[in-house]
Design an enzyme around this catalytic site. Structure first.
Site, short mmCIF file in Angstrom:
data_model
loop_
_atom_site.label_atom_id
_atom_site.label_comp_id
_atom_site.label_asym_id
_atom_site.label_seq_id
_atom_site.Cartn_x
_atom_site.Cartn_y
_atom_site.Cartn_z
N SER A 272 0.83 -1.22 0.00
CA SER A 272 0.00 0.00 0.00
C SER A 272 0.87 1.26 0.00
O SER A 272 0.62 2.20 -0.78
CB SER A 272 -0.98 0.00 1.17
N HIS A 302 -1.96 -8.94 1.79
CA HIS A 302 -1.66 -7.69 2.49
C HIS A 302 -2.83 -7.42 3.47
O HIS A 302 -3.13 -8.25 4.31
CB HIS A 302 -1.43 -6.59 1.44
N HIS A 348 5.73 -12.84 7.26
CA HIS A 348 5.92 -11.45 6.87
C HIS A 348 7.10 -11.33 5.92
O HIS A 348 8.07 -12.10 6.04
CB HIS A 348 6.16 -10.55 8.09
N ARG A 357 2.98 -5.11 16.55
CA ARG A 357 1.58 -4.68 16.41
C ARG A 357 0.65 -5.81 16.87
O ARG A 357 -0.46 -5.55 17.35
CB ARG A 357 1.28 -4.29 14.95
N ASP A 403 -2.31 -8.78 11.42
CA ASP A 403 -3.66 -9.20 11.04
C ASP A 403 -4.15 -10.42 11.81
O ASP A 403 -5.34 -10.73 11.79
CB ASP A 403 -3.70 -9.49 9.53
N1 CMX Z 1 1.26 -19.87 5.40
C1 CMX Z 1 1.70 -20.73 4.46
N2 CMX Z 1 2.77 -20.50 3.68
C2 CMX Z 1 3.44 -19.37 3.88
C3 CMX Z 1 3.07 -18.44 4.86
C4 CMX Z 1 1.91 -18.71 5.62
N3 CMX Z 1 1.45 -17.87 6.54
N4 CMX Z 1 3.92 -17.38 4.82
C5 CMX Z 1 4.81 -17.65 3.84
N5 CMX Z 1 4.51 -18.84 3.27
C6 CMX Z 1 5.17 -19.49 2.14
C7 CMX Z 1 5.11 -18.56 0.94
O1 CMX Z 1 3.83 -18.64 0.30
C8 CMX Z 1 6.25 -19.06 0.11
O2 CMX Z 1 5.83 -20.23 -0.54
P1 CMX Z 1 6.31 -20.56 -2.05
O3 CMX Z 1 7.80 -20.72 -1.96
O4 CMX Z 1 5.58 -21.80 -2.39
O5 CMX Z 1 5.92 -19.38 -2.89
C9 CMX Z 1 7.28 -19.44 1.17
O6 CMX Z 1 6.54 -19.65 2.39
C10 CMX Z 1 8.33 -18.38 1.43
O7 CMX Z 1 7.66 -17.15 1.71
P2 CMX Z 1 8.34 -16.05 2.65
O8 CMX Z 1 9.58 -15.59 1.99
O9 CMX Z 1 8.42 -16.55 4.05
O10 CMX Z 1 7.22 -14.91 2.67
P3 CMX Z 1 6.95 -13.78 1.58
O11 CMX Z 1 7.83 -12.62 1.89
O12 CMX Z 1 6.99 -14.32 0.20
O13 CMX Z 1 5.43 -13.43 1.90
C11 CMX Z 1 3.54 -12.92 3.22
C12 CMX Z 1 5.04 -12.68 3.02
C13 CMX Z 1 3.04 -11.99 4.32
C14 CMX Z 1 2.81 -12.59 1.91
C15 CMX Z 1 3.31 -14.39 3.60
O14 CMX Z 1 3.95 -14.66 4.83
C16 CMX Z 1 1.86 -14.77 3.68
O15 CMX Z 1 1.26 -15.10 2.63
N6 CMX Z 1 1.23 -14.73 4.90
C17 CMX Z 1 -0.18 -14.98 5.05
C18 CMX Z 1 -0.99 -13.78 4.60
C19 CMX Z 1 -0.85 -12.64 5.58
O16 CMX Z 1 -0.98 -12.81 6.79
N7 CMX Z 1 -0.63 -11.42 5.06
C20 CMX Z 1 -0.59 -10.21 5.88
C21 CMX Z 1 0.81 -9.60 6.03
C22 CMX Z 1 0.74 -8.32 6.85
C23 CMX Z 1 0.07 -7.23 6.08
O17 CMX Z 1 0.58 -6.79 5.04
O18 CMX Z 1 -1.04 -6.80 6.47
#
Ligand code: CMX
Length: 465
Positions: A272, A302, A348, A357, A403
């Site tokens: 964002s 996000h 994250h 947070r 979240d």
């Molecule tokens: N559950 C399952 N798998 C997850 C995960 C979770 N909570 N968090 C990361 N992973 C996976 C990723 O999808 C990725 O898988 P692939 O290699 O198959 O693509 C792998 O672990 C490595 O990811 P990462 O480097 O640890 O995390 P990223 O920086 O790529 O992504 C985020 C960060 C937040 C998108 C991810 O942790 C996620 O999808 N979390 C769940 C959604 C969420 O809570 N989002 C809110 C974030 C805060 C906000 O912005 O408001």
């Protein structure tokens, strides 16, 4: 006014020409200044400091960029300036050098309140200084005075079908408000670029003032009877928002103050903030830049994750029935992972520890709703999910983010409409995106235009002949 002295103002401590000058002026100033007057003083100082820094260190390298970084969503590439906050992977967010507990301690509160006022955080994000209670009251009054919505925007919101997601309605209404932009008008009239920040400031103040009215109108239309009380000029921004949403419990109002403070800013690289920065760099006005940011916030990886978390927990409750043992919950988490979905609220892109947070919301729950059954489930998940994600072995950060906790607090006070949760996040995120935009124009930052590569051109670049 409390100015950020060492050791708190770590971010400014090193660039101390600016912080020392403002500290001295702070002590010498008898009459509290308006936020805009203070910015008018600070901007030339910061411009001069950056000019000098760039003249001396403009050629200094700031890390390497690898092929994996390019394919991996630009993680870790230091590529943009964002003055309001810096995120440390281990420690979490600091707003102008202050951690969340420090903000809770130092920022002015409402009479009888315990949580910081988001107005104070906005002042801090813009100036690097902790305002006085009087300065914060002046911002509350100014936002109440600027909160009027043009009738065409009210019509647009009222015409949205209830089936349109509240975030889409929110983004639509903010885009429609663009008709009010002082920046767009001034640009058309050909004002000098050195004055851009002043129009962006006026638009930002107007937009922040109007967001709770827009957001509450959407809430009342979609979930209630469509009737909205008027803004009360004696209330602070969060109290007015809670009042317009229809919540009178003082604890909910306190929750709003905390919520709107902690969701405001998380440095500049998140989807964002980065979106508003990018769109703003084309000199799109604050309304267009922020509505673009809202569209990014509406993504499930996000801001929409707060909605997804509560849905996922409710689904778990329905599926497990009476058996909410650790073993049953662990199986449910594994089932989510094995079906190729993410566990919402965990992980994250930058953080490698529990999000502060999350921690401050957990502390709020321990204080105000320790017996809430859903809070107890969230606590149980906190004990289980990190272990499962670690065993799963993919996620770089198995800990909860912001979240994972917000929905459970909101539902406790009766706000059970999960589709709406990201709108609250959006109202708060305006403080970070718009303060960032004001500084971007004040510093004259140019059009953002990183270099993209095709796989072929990247191969040519890195494969040694
Ligand atoms: N559950 C399952 N798998 C997850 C995960 C979770 N909570 N968090 C990361 N992973 C996976 C990723 O999808 C990725 O898988 P692939 O290699 O198959 O693509 C792998 O672990 C490595 O990811 P990462 O480097 O640890 O995390 P990223 O920086 O790529 O992504 C985020 C960060 C937040 C998108 C991810 O942790 C996620 O999808 N979390 C769940 C959604 C969420 O809570 N989002 C809110 C974030 C805060 C906000 O912005 O408001």
């Amino acid at each position: 006014m409390y100015s950020l002295a060492r050791p708190l103002a770590r971010s400014f401590a090193r660039s101390s020409a600016w912080s020392k000058a403002s500290a001295v002026r702070t002590l010498a100033t008898a009459k509290p200044q308006s936020l805009k007057d203070r910015l008018t003083e600070l901007i030339p100082e910061r411009q001069a400091e950056i000019k000098e820094f760039r003249a001396q260190y403009g050629d200094a390298a700031c890390g390497t960029v690898t092929v994996d970084m390019i394919y991996g969503g630009m993680r870790g590439i230091k590529g943009l300036i964002w003055e309001g906050s810096v995120l440390d992977p281990e420690e979490g967010i600091r707003f102008r050098g202050l951690t969340i507990p420090e903000c809770q301690k130092l920022l002015p509160k409402a009479p009888n309140g315990e949580e910081p006022l988001p107005e104070a955080l906005f002042y801090l994000l813009l100036t690097g200084e902790v305002p006085t209670a009087e300065q914060v009251q002046a911002i509350s009054a100014e936002w109440a005075a600027r909160s009027h919505l043009p009738s065409y925007v009210e019509d647009i919101i009222d015409r949205c079908p209830n089936t349109l997601h509240p975030m889409s309605q929110f983004s639509l209404a903010v885009t429609a408000l663009q008709g009010e932009s002082a920046f767009a008008k001034a640009y058309n009239q050909g004002v000098h670029k050195s004055t851009y920040w002043q129009y962006v400031y006026e638009d930002s103040m107007d937009l922040i003032a109007k967001l709770p009215v827009v957001a509450a109108r959407i809430y009342r239309n979609v979930y209630k009877d469509g009737k909205l009380p008027a803004v009360d000029p004696t209330l602070d921004w969060s109290a007015n928002f809670a009042h317009m949403l229809g919540y009178t419990d003082p604890k909910f109002v306190e929750l709003m103050r905390l919520y709107l403070t902690i969701h405001s800013d998380h440095e500049g690289g998140n989807v964002s903030a980065h979106t508003s920065h990018l769109v703003g760099s084309a000199l799109s006005d604050p309304y267009l830049s922020f509505s673009a940011a809202l569209n990014g916030l509406a993504g499930p990886l996000h801001g929409l994750a707060n909605q997804e978390v509560l849905r996922w927990i409710l689904k778990m409750k329905a599926e497990l029935g009476a058996d909410t043992s650790d073993a049953a919950i662990r199986n449910y988490v594994w089932k989510t992972l094995k079906s190729g979905q993410v566990v919402p609220g965990y992980g994250h892109a930058v953080l490698r520890k529990t999000d502060p947070r999350y921690t401050c919301q957990r502390e709020f729950a321990i204080k105000h709703l320790p017996q809430d059954q859903m809070f107890q489930l969230v606590s149980q998940l906190y004990n289980i999910v990190p272990g499962v994600l670690t065993e799963h072995g993919k996620t770089k950060n198995p800990w909860p983010n912001v979240d994972a906790h917000s929905g459970v607090l909101l539902q406790h006070y009766g706000m059970v409409e999960q589709d709406y949760y990201t709108v609250l996040f959006g109202v708060s995120r305006a403080l970070g995106c718009l303060s960032g935009l004001i500084w971007s124009r004040a510093l004259g930052l140019p059009l953002e235009r990183p270099k993209s590569m095709s796989t072929e051109s990247l191969k040519k670049l890195v494969i040694k002949k």
